[in-house]
Design an enzyme around this catalytic site. Structure first.
Site, PDB file in Angstrom:
ATOM      1  N   HIS A 416       0.818  -1.208   0.000  1.00 24.21           N
ATOM      2  CA  HIS A 416       0.000   0.000   0.000  1.00 24.21           C
ATOM      3  C   HIS A 416       0.855   1.262   0.000  1.00 24.21           C
ATOM      4  O   HIS A 416       0.510   2.267  -0.624  1.00 24.21           O
ATOM      5  CB  HIS A 416      -0.943  -0.001   1.204  1.00 24.21           C
ATOM      6  CG  HIS A 416      -2.150  -0.860   1.013  1.00 24.21           C
ATOM      7  ND1 HIS A 416      -2.558  -1.762   1.957  1.00 24.21           N
ATOM      8  CD2 HIS A 416      -3.013  -0.965  -0.014  1.00 24.21           C
ATOM      9  CE1 HIS A 416      -3.638  -2.389   1.522  1.00 24.21           C
ATOM     10  NE2 HIS A 416      -3.933  -1.925   0.328  1.00 24.21           N
ATOM     11  N   CYS A 746      25.400   1.023 -34.133  1.00 21.79           N
ATOM     12  CA  CYS A 746      25.072   1.259 -32.723  1.00 21.79           C
ATOM     13  C   CYS A 746      26.274   1.925 -32.070  1.00 21.79           C
ATOM     14  O   CYS A 746      27.384   1.408 -32.133  1.00 21.79           O
ATOM     15  CB  CYS A 746      24.691  -0.033 -32.011  1.00 21.79           C
ATOM     16  SG  CYS A 746      25.822  -1.397 -32.205  1.00 21.79           S
TER      17      CYS A 746
END
Length: 785
Positions: A416, A746
């Protein structure tokens, strides 16, 4: 005439006003989803009208309204006093006679069905709770293992009183709800014997990124309240919905939690549950097996489909019948608000690392640390402080909203406290274990949740950048923009950026961070020294076998990235550790040579075909084969790094084929990392073995110019736009065009240098793969070329 109680199986979502969102949802599932395989324990609910009649006694509702009308909820002391007064009022008034008779009758019917030995959960269900734009999660109380009618009636009264917990009063005020307009229903539901099994929470999306194609499950031993409250660090699992729908093995990730405590039945009617330590050996195992995880995920998907929105679900496994039950389902309330923008927090520098835990959100916060041991210290907390406590639960909501960041020793990413932190938009690091010991009261600290699933607490107020960019109407480009993604923790988040897939997924990150042990040490586990054996035992027990652990963890890392970007291509580069990097893994020093220059030493393709390493490479192959052929994630392609010679190229292709990764089979493409001058000079011949090149511009520059890319002394000379480097790139690009094969790049070059990006575009490169933090800016820059 007032209706006091209703059987749960007679309710549906149209009854939220009668029995609140939680109980209406239970009835909805019992009526509509039980026939589809969603198991829900039955029971009955008291009505909102019953609650209102209960509060009419002696004008109590008017007294409550008057007290709250004058209350300033930001005055923590006044809030505590008012809440205590109201709860005492509620606990002292009697039930209306007809209401008590209706509860007695409903209980007798349950006893006829389940017998007197059954125990019950008494849960709260507010008529305004679990709305799509607000979460009342944990605002009211739940009582477990309640046995007998008298104890049920006492628990119902406590549920009613809990509508006026301090946290609930403050939350309603902050959310703009009138206190008198919120009523409460108590749900009396058959207890699932998870005290002798396990329980937890499931979300039908990734709670941190909002990625929708996974079910995220947390669980621990015993009753589920320990997970919900954040009292334990639970196991975590991700299940890929698309793969599960295809009826293939679909568990993407497994993270072993500490699970140090569990809540079980006590045998004492006055205190029906108790918390005990979990056996250390039991902690080393997962609380669910794959079959159970997938069964739970299927139920979660059925629930999500029925409600047509992401859901937050509580589950419990019964230790007697082995069945997994759904004990609660409500709308997920935070990520459902997301808009089409990307928000990035980037730490400019890192100070001394003080503690680490599970990251909640992706933000960074900093401030003065305040260690609070109880709610009695709330008045010491000031806005902008960093809240540090053992376990943050929703009782702390009045001060949580003031915090720059939150740190707890205990808790998982679905407790919670985490839900409220997300809703408030505050970074939180939970489950640190010992943060209250390692982070001192009053110091300045920076809490970073921007580096993956793990959150970090650093000494000092560190500088960070906050970027917000719109993703609307990204311009089309003549080249595919792919991403470099090595960290599976960030894959779901990165997939939300505009992209054409992953051009480089490095296995090194997965091996280093998710495994951390040298593969040879795992193969020879029983021959390693005692300290290494202990590490291996702790990390691998849940997987049954050290070698299986290695294969499974690579499978998990690769499949997570593949699922995040599915069906776009994900090019996975097989491991390219240097000998010194492998040597730093647990047990690695015993198996790795000492090299003066590891950068150009025993690495890449040369390792794969060597007698010293081939068996390790075969484990990587097995993992990739599981991802593609077993899980069905055929968007994964394979890239081979640092191929010095044609003979190395041929040898590695043969090893791949021998291990089930045959070029063209099941659509497999094999890409070669083009990063050595020999690759460009002999490009035509290397392409006979591969389906294309991905240019590694960093290594190509290093090896063409003879520069150490890590040397600060010659950093100024390191330039990917040097004519010699461009000549190498052009040879490789031309060879790929001639052979009609894939050609990508890349590296940082295209994002650092727009002119290099433009040069590549002119030559018709297939893709540019960038680090995620440069994707949007580079995309926009290229559109202007």
């Amino acid at each position: 005439m007032t209706e006091y109680v209703v059987p749960l199986d007679k309710l549906c979502m149209n009854d939220v006003g009668r029995v609140g969102g939680k109980n209406a949802s239970l009835g909805e599932m019992l009526q509509n989803l039980a026939p589809l395989g969603v198991a829900v324990p039955s029971g009955f609910a008291t009505t909102a009208d019953a609650y209102r009649e209960f509060l009419k006694h002696d004008g109590l509702q008017d007294q409550i309204n008057e007290l709250l009308r004058e209350l300033n909820v930001d005055d923590v002391v006044a809030l505590q006093k008012a809440g205590k007064t109201i709860r005492e009022w509620i606990m002292t008034i009697p039930y209306p006679e007809k209401m008590e008779a209706a509860i007695d009758e409903a209980y007798e019917k349950l006893v006829e069905e389940y017998g007197t030995s059954t125990s019950w959960a008494v849960r709260s269900s507010a008529t305004a709770e679990d709305l799509p734009d607000a979460s009342f999660a944990g605002q009211q109380e739940t009582f477990l293992n309640v046995a007998g009618l008298d104890h049920i009636k006492f628990a119902i009264r406590e549920v009613f009183a809990s509508l006026f917990n301090d946290r609930a009063i403050a939350y309603r005020d902050h959310q703009g709800f009138e206190h008198s307009e919120v009523a409460l229903s108590a749900g009396i539901q058959k207890m699932v014997r998870s005290d002798i099994a396990s329980a937890g929470v499931a979300f039908t999306l990734d709670t941190e990124s909002g990625f929708r194609d996974v079910v995220f499950i947390t669980g621990s031993y015993g009753l589920g309240e320990m997970v919900v409250q954040g009292a334990v660090n639970p196991d975590e699992f991700y299940v890929h919905k698309t793969t599960l729908t295809a009826d293939r093995p679909a568990v993407l990730r497994r993270t072993l939690g500490q699970k140090a405590l569990k809540m079980i039945y006590s045998g004492d009617a006055k205190s029906p549950v108790k918390t005990v330590d979990v056996d250390p050996q039991e902690r080393l195992h997962f609380c669910l097996n794959d079959e159970e995880i997938e069964s739970l995920a299927r139920m979660a998907m059925i629930i999500e489909k029925h409600y047509q929105r992401p859901m937050d679900i509580e589950w419990a496994k019964d230790g007697n019948d082995g069945q997994i039950y759904i004990v609660q389902a409500r709308p997920e309330t935070v990520e459902s608000r997301s808009v089409n923008v990307t928000e990035q927090f980037i730490l400019k520098d890192k100070g001394e690392l003080l503690a680490r835990g599970r990251a909640i959100g992706r933000k960074i916060g900093s401030g003065r640390v305040r260690i609070l041991n109880s709610l009695d210290q709330m008045d010491q907390f000031e806005a902008g402080d960093v809240l540090l406590t053992d376990m943050t639960d929703p009782d702390w909501e009045p001060i949580m909203k003031k915090a720059a960041a939150i740190i707890t020793n205990r808790g998982g990413r679905t407790c919670h406290a985490a839900i409220i932190a997300r809703e408030l938009g505050i970074p939180a690091v939970v489950g640190c274990g010992d943060a209250t010991e390692k982070v001192a009261e009053g110091i300045s600290a920076t809490v970073s949740c921007a580096e993956g699933d793990e959150g970090y607490i650093y000494q000092g107020l560190l500088e960070f950048e906050h970027r917000v960019q719109s993703l609307d109407q990204m311009p089309e480009l003549p080249v595919k923009i792919m991403m470099n993604v090595g960290n599976p923790d960030r894959a779901f988040s990165f997939s939300q950026l505009p992209n054409d897939g992953v051009g480089l997924a490095r296995l090194e990150f997965i091996i280093n961070n998710m495994i951390g042990i040298h593969p040879k040490a795992l193969m020879a586990a029983d021959k390693m020294d005692a300290e290494v054996q202990q590490v291996i035992r702790e990390k691998t027990t849940a997987y049954g076998d050290p070698v299986e652990f290695y294969i499974s963890r690579i499978t998990e890392g690769v499949s997570t990235i593949a699922a995040a970007f599915y069906p776009s291509k994900v090019i996975v580069r097989m491991s390219d550790f240097k000998s010194n990097e492998y040597g730093n893994l647990v047990g690695g020093a015993e198996f790795e040579p000492h090299e003066e220059n590891p950068m150009i030493g025993f690495r890449g393709a040369a390792r794969y075909s060597s007698p010293e390493f081939e068996a390790c490479f075969e484990l990587e192959c097995e993992a990739i084969k599981r991802v593609r052929d077993v899980m069905g994630l055929t968007n994964v392609e394979v890239m081979i790094p640092f191929v010095r010679t044609l003979s190395e190229a041929e040898a590695v292709i043969n090893i791949l084929k021998k291990n089930g990764l045959e070029r063209g089979k099941n659509g497999l493409r094999l890409i070669m990392m083009c990063e050595l001058p020999s690759n460009a000079v002999l490009a035509d011949q290397f392409l006979e073995f591969f389906d294309g090149f991905s240019i590694g511009s960093n290594d190509m520059t290093q090896l063409t110019l003879g520069l150490d890319r890590d040397s600060a002394q010659i950093a100024a000379a390191f330039d990917e736009r040097d004519p010699a480097v461009l000549a190498m790139l052009e040879m490789a690009i031309n060879a790929c065009h001639k052979a009609d094969k894939y050609i990508g790049i890349c590296g940082q070059g295209p994002s650092d240098h727009p002119d290099l990006a433009a040069w590549l575009l002119e030559r018709g490169i297939s893709s540019i793969s960038l680090n995620p933090d440069t994707v949007v800016s580079t995309w926009q820059a290229l559109a202007k070329q």
